[in-house]
Design a protein around this motif. Structure first.
Motif, PDB file in Angstrom:
ATOM      1  N   ASP A 171     -27.640  -5.875 -13.599  1.00 52.24           N
ATOM      2  CA  ASP A 171     -28.649  -5.418 -12.570  1.00 52.24           C
ATOM      3  C   ASP A 171     -29.664  -6.506 -12.459  1.00 52.24           C
ATOM      4  N   SER A 228     -32.149  -6.523 -10.320  1.00 48.31           N
ATOM      5  CA  SER A 228     -33.253  -6.175  -9.980  1.00 48.31           C
ATOM      6  C   SER A 228     -34.674  -6.085 -10.952  1.00 48.31           C
ATOM      7  N   SER A 229     -34.226  -6.289 -12.143  1.00 47.21           N
ATOM      8  CA  SER A 229     -35.146  -6.356 -13.403  1.00 47.21           C
ATOM      9  C   SER A 229     -35.617  -7.902 -13.352  1.00 47.21           C
ATOM     10  N   CYS A 230     -35.094  -8.670 -12.877  1.00 46.68           N
ATOM     11  CA  CYS A 230     -35.518 -10.243 -12.716  1.00 46.68           C
ATOM     12  C   CYS A 230     -35.645 -10.565 -11.378  1.00 46.68           C
ATOM     13  N   GLN A 231     -36.703 -10.808 -10.722  1.00 47.58           N
ATOM     14  CA  GLN A 231     -36.819 -11.093  -9.417  1.00 47.58           C
ATOM     15  C   GLN A 231     -36.295 -12.540  -8.988  1.00 47.58           C
ATOM     16  N   ASP A 236     -32.550 -11.893  -8.843  1.00 49.27           N
ATOM     17  CA  ASP A 236     -32.170 -11.010  -7.676  1.00 49.27           C
ATOM     18  C   ASP A 236     -32.293 -11.788  -6.480  1.00 49.27           C
TER      19      ASP A 236
END
Length: 180
Positions: free
Chosen positions: A57, A59-62, A65
């Motif tokens: 996932d 999304s938890s690390c900009q 991402d």
């Protein structure tokens, strides 16, 4: 106390690679003995971002991402067939505010890096050639040693002194006496 580190590799190549894989540093050790404790271990999680079953996932690390989105832009532009696909991908990424600081500072390096993609076959070929060179050198060394031993055998049969044979062949007295 510090948090436990985690190491990741993001795979975005075109080869058939699993969605996730763990690479262990110890798998590369030459003198690894089965069942023995490894003095240093590093586990790296490899995520294939192009695989539909990739579970990471982002999304938890900009930054991660943004990187994945940037790679998608590169692939999209590359498939368009444009010769300047990398420049176009960087411009799109900048418009979408993906990796803004990094791309502002490192645009030319990013473009160069993508154009000089890592090539597994080339890497293996280079490693194979290097191993062949080392093997050839070891073979020459062993062949030279065998020739010195054969020379010592002949000289011993001719009654030449051990001291003279040592000077002629570079073999030690112990090595020559073993031949006798």
């Amino acid at each position: 106390m510090i948090p436990s580190p985690e190491f990741y590799v993001i795979y975005n190549g075109s080869r058939n690679y699993p969605p996730q894989k763990i690479l262990r540093l110890s798998d590369s050790f030459i003198d690894k003995k089965a069942g023995s404790e490894v003095p240093l271990e590093l586990n790296v999680k490899v995520f294939n971002i192009k695989h539909p079953e990739c579970t990471l996932d982002f999304s938890s690390c900009q930054p991660l991402d943004n990187y994945v989105k940037f790679i998608s832009l590169v692939e999209e532009e590359k498939s368009s067939g444009a010769s300047d696909f990398m420049t176009r991908a960087v411009l799109k990424a900048q418009k979408q505010n993906l990796l803004p600081d990094y791309l502002r500072r490192k645009t030319s390096e990013v473009i160069s890096m993508v154009f000089n993609e890592y090539d597994y076959e080339t890497d293996i070929q280079v490693k194979t050639e290097e191993a062949e060179r080392r093997g050839h050198a070891a073979g020459l060394k062993e062949g030279t040693r065998n020739a010195r031993i054969e020379t010592a055998e002949i000289l011993l049969k001719e009654g030449v002194s051990v001291q003279t044979i040592m000077k002629s062949t570079g073999l030690s007295e112990e090595e020559i006496l073993k031949i006798k």
